[in-house]
Design a protein around this motif. Sequence first.
Motif, PDB file in Angstrom:
ATOM      1  N   GLU A 234       0.825  -1.201   0.000  1.00 20.51           N
ATOM      2  CA  GLU A 234       0.000   0.000   0.000  1.00 20.51           C
ATOM      3  C   GLU A 234       0.866   1.261   0.000  1.00 20.51           C
ATOM      4  O   GLU A 234       0.579   2.232  -0.698  1.00 20.51           O
ATOM      5  CB  GLU A 234      -0.927  -0.008   1.220  1.00 20.51           C
ATOM      6  N   GLU A 235       1.939   1.241   0.787  1.00 17.87           N
ATOM      7  CA  GLU A 235       2.829   2.398   0.837  1.00 17.87           C
ATOM      8  C   GLU A 235       3.495   2.641  -0.511  1.00 17.87           C
ATOM      9  O   GLU A 235       3.686   3.786  -0.926  1.00 17.87           O
ATOM     10  CB  GLU A 235       3.883   2.191   1.926  1.00 17.87           C
ATOM     11  N   VAL A 236       3.849   1.560  -1.198  1.00 23.51           N
ATOM     12  CA  VAL A 236       4.466   1.695  -2.518  1.00 23.51           C
ATOM     13  C   VAL A 236       3.479   2.322  -3.494  1.00 23.51           C
ATOM     14  O   VAL A 236       3.792   3.285  -4.204  1.00 23.51           O
ATOM     15  CB  VAL A 236       4.944   0.319  -3.034  1.00 23.51           C
ATOM     16  N   LEU A 237       2.269   1.788  -3.552  1.00 21.18           N
ATOM     17  CA  LEU A 237       1.291   2.261  -4.534  1.00 21.18           C
ATOM     18  C   LEU A 237       0.834   3.688  -4.274  1.00 21.18           C
ATOM     19  O   LEU A 237       0.480   4.417  -5.211  1.00 21.18           O
ATOM     20  CB  LEU A 237       0.079   1.323  -4.550  1.00 21.18           C
ATOM     21  N   THR A 238       0.814   4.098  -3.006  1.00 23.32           N
ATOM     22  CA  THR A 238       0.333   5.446  -2.686  1.00 23.32           C
ATOM     23  C   THR A 238       1.435   6.491  -2.802  1.00 23.32           C
ATOM     24  O   THR A 238       1.231   7.662  -2.446  1.00 23.32           O
ATOM     25  CB  THR A 238      -0.268   5.486  -1.268  1.00 23.32           C
ATOM     26  N   HIS A 251      -3.420 -11.774 -25.868  1.00 25.47           N
ATOM     27  CA  HIS A 251      -2.317 -11.112 -26.557  1.00 25.47           C
ATOM     28  C   HIS A 251      -1.997  -9.827 -25.796  1.00 25.47           C
ATOM     29  O   HIS A 251      -2.661  -9.468 -24.831  1.00 25.47           O
ATOM     30  CB  HIS A 251      -2.659 -10.839 -28.023  1.00 25.47           C
ATOM     31  N   ASP A 252      -0.969  -9.134 -26.222  1.00 20.93           N
ATOM     32  CA  ASP A 252      -0.505  -7.929 -25.548  1.00 20.93           C
ATOM     33  C   ASP A 252      -1.523  -6.809 -25.722  1.00 20.93           C
ATOM     34  O   ASP A 252      -1.791  -6.359 -26.830  1.00 20.93           O
ATOM     35  CB  ASP A 252       0.855  -7.526 -26.122  1.00 20.93           C
ATOM     36  N   GLU A 253      -2.095  -6.326 -24.615  1.00 24.24           N
ATOM     37  CA  GLU A 253      -3.076  -5.247 -24.640  1.00 24.24           C
ATOM     38  C   GLU A 253      -2.546  -3.973 -23.984  1.00 24.24           C
ATOM     39  O   GLU A 253      -3.321  -3.067 -23.664  1.00 24.24           O
ATOM     40  CB  GLU A 253      -4.358  -5.688 -23.935  1.00 24.24           C
ATOM     41  N   THR A 254      -1.250  -3.877 -23.793  1.00 23.61           N
ATOM     42  CA  THR A 254      -0.676  -2.732 -23.098  1.00 23.61           C
ATOM     43  C   THR A 254      -1.058  -1.420 -23.771  1.00 23.61           C
ATOM     44  O   THR A 254      -1.308  -0.403 -23.106  1.00 23.61           O
ATOM     45  CB  THR A 254       0.855  -2.863 -23.037  1.00 23.61           C
ATOM     46  N   TYR A 255      -1.098  -1.434 -25.103  1.00 22.76           N
ATOM     47  CA  TYR A 255      -1.411  -0.226 -25.859  1.00 22.76           C
ATOM     48  C   TYR A 255      -2.739   0.391 -25.458  1.00 22.76           C
ATOM     49  O   TYR A 255      -2.927   1.622 -25.534  1.00 22.76           O
ATOM     50  CB  TYR A 255      -1.453  -0.545 -27.361  1.00 22.76           C
ATOM     51  N   TYR A 256      -3.685  -0.439 -25.007  1.00 16.73           N
ATOM     52  CA  TYR A 256      -5.023   0.036 -24.684  1.00 16.73           C
ATOM     53  C   TYR A 256      -4.997   1.009 -23.506  1.00 16.73           C
ATOM     54  O   TYR A 256      -5.881   1.859 -23.371  1.00 16.73           O
ATOM     55  CB  TYR A 256      -5.924  -1.157 -24.371  1.00 16.73           C
ATOM     56  N   TYR A 257      -4.004   0.883 -22.641  1.00 19.24           N
ATOM     57  CA  TYR A 257      -3.934   1.700 -21.432  1.00 19.24           C
ATOM     58  C   TYR A 257      -2.830   2.757 -21.506  1.00 19.24           C
ATOM     59  O   TYR A 257      -2.471   3.363 -20.493  1.00 19.24           O
ATOM     60  CB  TYR A 257      -3.715   0.808 -20.210  1.00 19.24           C
ATOM     61  N   ALA A 258      -2.294   2.970 -22.703  1.00 19.08           N
ATOM     62  CA  ALA A 258      -1.237   3.954 -22.879  1.00 19.08           C
ATOM     63  C   ALA A 258      -1.723   5.347 -22.474  1.00 19.08           C
ATOM     64  O   ALA A 258      -2.880   5.731 -22.731  1.00 19.08           O
ATOM     65  CB  ALA A 258      -0.765   3.968 -24.338  1.00 19.08           C
ATOM     66  N   ASN A 259      -0.849   6.095 -21.816  1.00 22.56           N
ATOM     67  CA  ASN A 259      -1.065   7.491 -21.426  1.00 22.56           C
ATOM     68  C   ASN A 259      -2.006   7.667 -20.239  1.00 22.56           C
ATOM     69  O   ASN A 259      -2.298   8.812 -19.862  1.00 22.56           O
ATOM     70  CB  ASN A 259      -1.571   8.321 -22.613  1.00 22.56           C
ATOM     71  N   TYR A 260      -2.489   6.574 -19.640  1.00 21.69           N
ATOM     72  CA  TYR A 260      -3.231   6.702 -18.392  1.00 21.69           C
ATOM     73  C   TYR A 260      -2.241   6.813 -17.240  1.00 21.69           C
ATOM     74  O   TYR A 260      -1.294   6.019 -17.130  1.00 21.69           O
ATOM     75  CB  TYR A 260      -4.122   5.485 -18.146  1.00 21.69           C
ATOM     76  N   ASN A 261      -2.448   7.788 -16.352  1.00 23.48           N
ATOM     77  CA  ASN A 261      -1.663   7.916 -15.133  1.00 23.48           C
ATOM     78  C   ASN A 261      -2.569   7.616 -13.939  1.00 23.48           C
ATOM     79  O   ASN A 261      -3.625   8.240 -13.780  1.00 23.48           O
ATOM     80  CB  ASN A 261      -1.079   9.327 -15.005  1.00 23.48           C
ATOM     81  N   PHE A 262      -2.144   6.651 -13.116  1.00 22.21           N
ATOM     82  CA  PHE A 262      -2.954   6.185 -12.003  1.00 22.21           C
ATOM     83  C   PHE A 262      -2.404   6.738 -10.689  1.00 22.21           C
ATOM     84  O   PHE A 262      -1.200   6.654 -10.421  1.00 22.21           O
ATOM     85  CB  PHE A 262      -2.958   4.659 -11.940  1.00 22.21           C
ATOM     86  N   THR A 263      -3.301   7.269  -9.865  1.00 24.58           N
ATOM     87  CA  THR A 263      -2.947   7.726  -8.526  1.00 24.58           C
ATOM     88  C   THR A 263      -3.731   6.899  -7.516  1.00 24.58           C
ATOM     89  O   THR A 263      -4.972   6.921  -7.511  1.00 24.58           O
ATOM     90  CB  THR A 263      -3.276   9.214  -8.331  1.00 24.58           C
ATOM     91  N   PHE A 264      -3.026   6.141  -6.690  1.00 24.38           N
ATOM     92  CA  PHE A 264      -3.646   5.320  -5.662  1.00 24.38           C
ATOM     93  C   PHE A 264      -3.630   6.094  -4.347  1.00 24.38           C
ATOM     94  O   PHE A 264      -2.567   6.369  -3.774  1.00 24.38           O
ATOM     95  CB  PHE A 264      -2.896   3.994  -5.512  1.00 24.38           C
ATOM     96  N   ASN A 265      -4.797   6.456  -3.866  1.00 23.31           N
ATOM     97  CA  ASN A 265      -4.909   7.250  -2.648  1.00 23.31           C
ATOM     98  C   ASN A 265      -4.998   6.368  -1.415  1.00 23.31           C
ATOM     99  O   ASN A 265      -5.459   5.225  -1.470  1.00 23.31           O
ATOM    100  CB  ASN A 265      -6.144   8.158  -2.731  1.00 23.31           C
ATOM    101  N   SER A 266      -4.567   6.914  -0.278  1.00 26.76           N
ATOM    102  CA  SER A 266      -4.537   6.141   0.962  1.00 26.76           C
ATOM    103  C   SER A 266      -5.930   5.785   1.470  1.00 26.76           C
ATOM    104  O   SER A 266      -6.085   4.869   2.288  1.00 26.76           O
ATOM    105  CB  SER A 266      -3.780   6.918   2.042  1.00 26.76           C
ATOM    106  N   ASN A 267      -6.972   6.480   0.983  1.00 27.79           N
ATOM    107  CA  ASN A 267      -8.344   6.140   1.376  1.00 27.79           C
ATOM    108  C   ASN A 267      -8.949   5.051   0.486  1.00 27.79           C
ATOM    109  O   ASN A 267     -10.162   4.849   0.468  1.00 27.79           O
ATOM    110  CB  ASN A 267      -9.230   7.375   1.370  1.00 27.79           C
ATOM    111  N   GLU A 268      -8.078   4.377  -0.288  1.00 31.68           N
ATOM    112  CA  GLU A 268      -8.442   3.259  -1.156  1.00 31.68           C
ATOM    113  C   GLU A 268      -9.307   3.674  -2.341  1.00 31.68           C
ATOM    114  O   GLU A 268     -10.078   2.881  -2.881  1.00 31.68           O
ATOM    115  CB  GLU A 268      -9.111   2.127  -0.364  1.00 31.68           C
ATOM    116  N   THR A 269      -9.172   4.923  -2.762  1.00 30.30           N
ATOM    117  CA  THR A 269      -9.724   5.355  -4.040  1.00 30.30           C
ATOM    118  C   THR A 269      -8.567   5.477  -5.028  1.00 30.30           C
ATOM    119  O   THR A 269      -7.408   5.661  -4.642  1.00 30.30           O
ATOM    120  CB  THR A 269     -10.448   6.705  -3.932  1.00 30.30           C
ATOM    121  N   VAL A 270      -8.883   5.373  -6.305  1.00 22.02           N
ATOM    122  CA  VAL A 270      -7.867   5.485  -7.339  1.00 22.02           C
ATOM    123  C   VAL A 270      -8.394   6.385  -8.444  1.00 22.02           C
ATOM    124  O   VAL A 270      -9.594   6.350  -8.769  1.00 22.02           O
ATOM    125  CB  VAL A 270      -7.484   4.091  -7.889  1.00 22.02           C
ATOM    126  N   LYS A 271      -7.514   7.204  -9.000  1.00 19.09           N
ATOM    127  CA  LYS A 271      -7.888   8.094 -10.090  1.00 19.09           C
ATOM    128  C   LYS A 271      -6.983   7.827 -11.282  1.00 19.09           C
ATOM    129  O   LYS A 271      -5.760   7.762 -11.145  1.00 19.09           O
ATOM    130  CB  LYS A 271      -7.762   9.562  -9.659  1.00 19.09           C
TER     131      LYS A 271
END
Length: 340
Positions: A234-238, A251-271
């Motif tokens: 949890e500390e790593v992700l936040t 198959h490789d689907e990495t391209y589908y999520y390109a340019n998304y930036n994820f922020t994992f918040n300590s209240n267990e929400t993610v943006k």
Amino acid sequence: MRNYIWFVFALVALSFASCQDEEESVKQSAANSFGKSSAISSLISRVSQFETTCDNVLDNTSNFSVKLPVHVTVNSQYCYVNSSALYPTVQSYKDNYAGDDVVHFQFPITLVYPDHQEVLVNSETEYNAILAAMGDDSNYHEIDCINFQYPFTINKYNTNNQLAGSVTVTSDAQLYDFIHDLTATEIVGIVYPLSLKKTNSSSVITVTSNSQLEDAIDNAVFECTTGPMPLEVEEVLTSGTWRVSYCYYTHDETYYYANYNFTFNSNETVKAVKNSTVIYGDWDVHDEYGYQRLDLHFDGSTLEDLESNWRVLEVSSTFVRLKSESSSSGQYYYLSFTKN
């Protein structure tokens, strides 16, 4: 996960046969066929690559290893390092020094790269130039907890020219080169059964399918690595923002999520943010059946295919590798986050 039907792969892998001549024919199960971008290819490469992480106390990089023996001066203290058993001694010299750690090699030295290739370096200037030209360390370090038992055979089929053949693999170096040199039009399949042995055990593991091979390698990583507890995950992700660096299902689907930036918040929400698009979800880390699990939820959004009860395979300060199994097909899919 999206239920892709990879018609071309399925048709080719089912037959996996060549028309090179009427007498040559190589048959391979579709379930045990794979391509260069598949998760199992990466696992095989990491098991067969040369170990470049164990000597980071000397060179501070996992991009290569310094071949022993080697003469070094660590913060003005001389040490002749003729085996890995001396690495703790080098570390102690570093720990007992208040300033910046400086390790100087007595040249020439030989560098060994993950592909087992060796390069002679004749001076510190040449060595520093090599370091400067290197990028950041890959998150996909060697897996040294388990080893392939040789020889074994791999079948190969090229969908472009419809040529098939097979190769008998007899060493880590040969196996690494084989996987590395695969092209996007080639499909391969290991001829099972295949044997592996863990480095901390004399027992031999026999596998008869790709899924069993993946499990054997992933379990070895889990058992041989002192990983973080759930709170540390949890500390790593936040800390900071993250991107999807690998996603594989059929198959490789990495391209589908390109340019998304994820922020994992300590209240267990993610943006998740991509340009002007903002998607909200939630997450949690827990223990289940002896494994750490990461649950992701993006209900009703374009990211809902990331929803799963992910098993945490590997964690570092900049990298999280996850694995899940489809309840309907029994297939594995993988997800990796890398810190921005």
